[in-house]
Design a protein around this motif. Structure first.
Motif, short mmCIF file in Angstrom:
data_model
loop_
_atom_site.label_atom_id
_atom_site.label_comp_id
_atom_site.label_asym_id
_atom_site.label_seq_id
_atom_site.Cartn_x
_atom_site.Cartn_y
_atom_site.Cartn_z
N ILE A 76 0.83 -1.19 0.00
CA ILE A 76 0.00 0.00 0.00
C ILE A 76 0.87 1.25 0.00
O ILE A 76 1.75 1.41 0.84
N GLY A 77 0.61 2.13 -0.95
CA GLY A 77 1.28 3.42 -0.99
C GLY A 77 0.32 4.52 -0.57
O GLY A 77 -0.81 4.58 -1.08
N VAL A 78 0.75 5.35 0.37
CA VAL A 78 -0.09 6.44 0.88
C VAL A 78 0.60 7.77 0.63
O VAL A 78 1.77 7.94 0.98
N GLY A 79 -0.11 8.69 0.02
CA GLY A 79 0.40 10.05 -0.19
C GLY A 79 -0.40 11.03 0.64
O GLY A 79 -1.64 11.01 0.60
N ALA B 244 1.69 8.97 -3.67
CA ALA B 244 1.20 7.67 -3.21
C ALA B 244 1.73 6.57 -4.12
O ALA B 244 2.16 5.51 -3.67
N LYS B 245 1.69 6.83 -5.42
CA LYS B 245 2.22 5.83 -6.37
C LYS B 245 3.73 5.73 -6.23
O LYS B 245 4.30 4.63 -6.30
N PRO C 190 -4.74 -13.39 2.89
CA PRO C 190 -4.29 -13.68 1.52
C PRO C 190 -5.44 -14.05 0.59
O PRO C 190 -6.25 -14.93 0.91
N GLN C 191 -5.54 -13.32 -0.51
CA GLN C 191 -6.58 -13.51 -1.52
C GLN C 191 -7.99 -13.37 -0.96
O GLN C 191 -8.97 -13.80 -1.58
N GLY C 192 -8.13 -12.77 0.22
CA GLY C 192 -9.44 -12.50 0.80
C GLY C 192 -10.08 -13.67 1.51
O GLY C 192 -11.26 -13.60 1.88
N PHE C 193 -9.32 -14.75 1.75
CA PHE C 193 -9.88 -15.93 2.41
C PHE C 193 -9.73 -15.90 3.93
O PHE C 193 -9.95 -16.90 4.60
N GLY C 194 -9.31 -14.76 4.48
CA GLY C 194 -9.14 -14.63 5.91
C GLY C 194 -7.72 -14.91 6.33
O GLY C 194 -7.01 -15.70 5.71
N GLY C 195 -7.30 -14.24 7.41
CA GLY C 195 -5.95 -14.45 7.90
C GLY C 195 -5.36 -13.18 8.44
O GLY C 195 -6.01 -12.13 8.52
N THR C 196 -4.11 -13.26 8.81
CA THR C 196 -3.42 -12.13 9.46
C THR C 196 -2.48 -11.39 8.51
O THR C 196 -1.78 -10.50 8.93
N THR C 197 -2.47 -11.77 7.23
CA THR C 197 -1.60 -11.10 6.25
C THR C 197 -2.47 -10.48 5.16
O THR C 197 -2.63 -11.03 4.07
N THR C 198 -3.07 -9.33 5.48
CA THR C 198 -3.82 -8.58 4.47
C THR C 198 -2.88 -7.71 3.64
O THR C 198 -3.10 -7.50 2.45
N ALA C 199 -1.81 -7.22 4.27
CA ALA C 199 -0.81 -6.41 3.57
C ALA C 199 0.58 -6.84 3.97
O ALA C 199 0.84 -7.18 5.12
N LEU C 200 1.49 -6.81 3.00
CA LEU C 200 2.90 -7.08 3.26
C LEU C 200 3.63 -5.83 3.73
O LEU C 200 4.57 -5.90 4.51
N TRP C 201 3.17 -4.68 3.21
CA TRP C 201 3.91 -3.44 3.49
C TRP C 201 3.02 -2.24 3.25
O TRP C 201 2.08 -2.29 2.45
N LEU C 202 3.34 -1.17 3.96
CA LEU C 202 2.64 0.11 3.78
C LEU C 202 3.67 1.22 3.87
O LEU C 202 4.43 1.30 4.84
N ALA C 203 3.72 2.06 2.84
CA ALA C 203 4.70 3.15 2.79
C ALA C 203 3.96 4.48 2.64
O ALA C 203 3.00 4.59 1.86
N ILE D 275 -4.59 6.86 -1.46
CA ILE D 275 -4.18 5.49 -1.14
C ILE D 275 -4.11 4.72 -2.43
O ILE D 275 -5.13 4.51 -3.10
N ASN D 276 -2.88 4.35 -2.82
CA ASN D 276 -2.69 3.58 -4.05
C ASN D 276 -2.42 2.13 -3.67
O ASN D 276 -1.41 1.80 -3.04
N ILE D 277 -3.37 1.28 -4.01
CA ILE D 277 -3.30 -0.13 -3.64
C ILE D 277 -2.52 -0.90 -4.71
O ILE D 277 -2.73 -0.70 -5.91
N ASN D 278 -1.64 -1.77 -4.26
CA ASN D 278 -0.92 -2.66 -5.17
C ASN D 278 -1.11 -4.09 -4.69
O ASN D 278 -1.21 -4.34 -3.49
N CYS D 279 -1.18 -5.02 -5.62
CA CYS D 279 -1.22 -6.43 -5.25
C CYS D 279 0.16 -6.84 -4.72
O CYS D 279 1.10 -6.05 -4.70
N HIS D 280 0.29 -8.10 -4.32
CA HIS D 280 1.55 -8.54 -3.69
C HIS D 280 2.75 -8.43 -4.62
O HIS D 280 3.88 -8.33 -4.17
#
Length: 286
Positions: free
Chosen positions: A187-190, A202-203, A237-250, A265-270
């Motif tokens: 996730i990129g945030v400006g 953000a990008k 991961p892939q929306g199936f539930g869990g504790t890893t919704t994002a790897l990183w946020l800058a 907020i510019n969203i990027n896939c993994h």
């Protein structure tokens, strides 16, 4: 004054298009491996394993990591003491054309938003130029898939909303994205500037290596806080539930007007695809 041939730029852009789309960059791969060790959902662990297997196959077979090979976004830093021999923009677009054709990458660009006729070579690229000191040209090619781009948002907040408003904007964006942006996300945030500037930074935040925090201690801490809050949403991961919704946020910031607080907020896939080259007269530094 240093002269650089436009043909050199074309060659490098073509190479970067192929590499970015077929070779998962190391910081992202390391982040997925680290997430695999902490993910609490068995299904989430299985998906992370599949992402790593997919990346290994793509690298070994020189195949796209994802079927959506993206819109080519190109960041160009041009040293003020550089002279380009030829047309720079044409050279960049020719590089994209060659990269997507020779690399057998999917061509996804349409010439007009309404008539939807495919340009058949993934051009024109989205190009951002910046003039900097020096005698080099730095080029970063960042192919951006539309699934995650569609989930991105801009908020024109009031200054009184403060850091709480920024956090809620990010969390709302991720909640609305759900599984549609192929989490785990980068996730990129400006924050700051104006309407277009906050989107740009953000990008640009997405180009920062996964694992590298903002230089400002306040924003570095906020990156950690927000990432924790995003991962508590439980999308996984892939929306199936869990504790890893994002790897990183800058987060990247820029001065703004006293009466506003733009947030993008510019969203990027993994995959978070981007590759960089620095071009000099005598050599290419990679």
């Amino acid at each position: 004054m240093r002269n650089i041939q436009a043909s050199r730029i074309t060659e490098e852009v073509a190479r970067l298009c192929i590499k970015a789309n077929t070779d998962l960059n190391q910081p992202v791969e390391e982040a997925i491996r680290a997430a695999r060790q902490t993910e609490e959902s068995p299904v989430g662990c299985e998906i992370l394993d599949q992402l790593l297997e997919n990346a290994a196959l793509a690298r070994a077979e020189h195949l796209p990591i994802c079927q959506d090979t993206g819109l080519a976004v190109v960041f160009v830093e041009i040293g003020q003491d550089v002279h380009i021999e030829g047309n720079l923009e044409e050279a960049i677009n020719e590089g994209v054309r060659r990269g997507y054709t020779e690399g057998y990458l999917r061509k996804s660009v349409v010439r007009d938003p309404i008539d939807r006729v495919n340009t058949k070579d993934n051009t024109p690229a989205i190009i951002h130029y910046e003039i900097v000191p020096g005698e080099e040209v730095k080029i970063t090619v960042a192919p951006k898939g539309i699934g995650s781009e569609n989930m991105s948002r801009i908020y024109m907040l009031k200054p009184a909303q403060g850091i709480e408003g920024i956090e809620e904007a990010v969390l709302e964006t991720v909640r609305l994205a759900g599984p549609n942006a192929c989490p785990p996300l980068v996730i990129g945030v400006g924050v700051g500037g104006n309407f277009e500037k906050c989107a740009y930074i953000a990008k640009k935040a997405l180009l920062r290596p996964v694992g590298e925090h903002a230089k400002d201690p306040f924003w570095a801490e906020e990156e950690k806080t927000l990432l924790e809050k995003v991962n508590r949403l439980g999308i996984g991961p892939q929306g199936f539930g869990g504790t890893t919704t994002a790897l990183w946020l800058a987060i990247e910031t820029y001065p703004t007007h006293i009466g506003g607080m733009p947030v993008a907020i510019n969203i990027n896939c993994h995959v978070a695809r981007h590759e960089t080259v620095v071009i000099k007269e005598e050599e290419v530094a990679r």
